[in-house]
Design an enzyme around this catalytic site. Sequence first.
Site, PDB file in Angstrom:
ATOM      1  N   LYS A   6     -16.451  10.965   1.679  1.00  0.00           N
ATOM      2  CA  LYS A   6     -17.631  10.238   1.231  1.00  0.00           C
ATOM      3  C   LYS A   6     -18.871  10.837   1.862  1.00  0.00           C
ATOM      4  O   LYS A   6     -18.799  11.602   2.815  1.00  0.00           O
ATOM      5  CB  LYS A   6     -17.533   8.750   1.535  1.00  0.00           C
ATOM      6  CG  LYS A   6     -17.634   8.372   2.987  1.00  0.00           C
ATOM      7  CD  LYS A   6     -17.524   6.860   3.114  1.00  0.00           C
ATOM      8  CE  LYS A   6     -18.098   6.356   4.398  1.00  0.00           C
ATOM      9  NZ  LYS A   6     -18.026   4.915   4.489  1.00  0.00           N
ATOM     10  N   LYS A  12     -11.570   4.477  -3.653  1.00  0.00           N
ATOM     11  CA  LYS A  12     -12.279   3.295  -3.151  1.00  0.00           C
ATOM     12  C   LYS A  12     -13.389   2.900  -4.123  1.00  0.00           C
ATOM     13  O   LYS A  12     -14.167   3.736  -4.564  1.00  0.00           O
ATOM     14  CB  LYS A  12     -12.870   3.567  -1.773  1.00  0.00           C
ATOM     15  CG  LYS A  12     -11.804   3.871  -0.734  1.00  0.00           C
ATOM     16  CD  LYS A  12     -12.348   3.971   0.663  1.00  0.00           C
ATOM     17  CE  LYS A  12     -13.560   4.844   0.761  1.00  0.00           C
ATOM     18  NZ  LYS A  12     -14.088   4.981   2.099  1.00  0.00           N
TER      19      LYS A  12
END
Length: 140
Positions: free
Chosen positions: A29, A91
């Site tokens: 991320k 996610k």
Amino acid sequence: MNVRLLVSVRKLEEALLAADNGADFIDLKDPSAGALGGLGPARIRPIVAALRQAHPLFPISATIGDVAMADRAAILQHTSAVGACGVDYVKVGLHPGAHALLDALSALSALSGSVRDTWSRLAPRERRAVALAGWVVGLG
């Protein structure tokens, strides 16, 4: 799986360094792009490929990025694209509330391929943990 050290990384070099030096889990991320800043498939795919070559069984997650909850089509498109990169976990940030969570999980269950298959293999206890994690992320 007993995770003691999860390391969030943005680049291939960071991922390999973390994997080679004691991380138990790699999370892809970019915090500079938001709380759940996504890297995008073009950046995720080569990182996953290199990690799979060096550490074939290493668990890897990636976020779809900060996508508006109301944009169901975008959530599904981003989830499919990230899942197709070969990560173990995708996610998705959710707003708090049971209805939002149930709607999102229902939409995700319609996906084909690895995302849906992974969800179907989870035990009920693991599904609750994933659901709770999604709800908690939405609070933040």
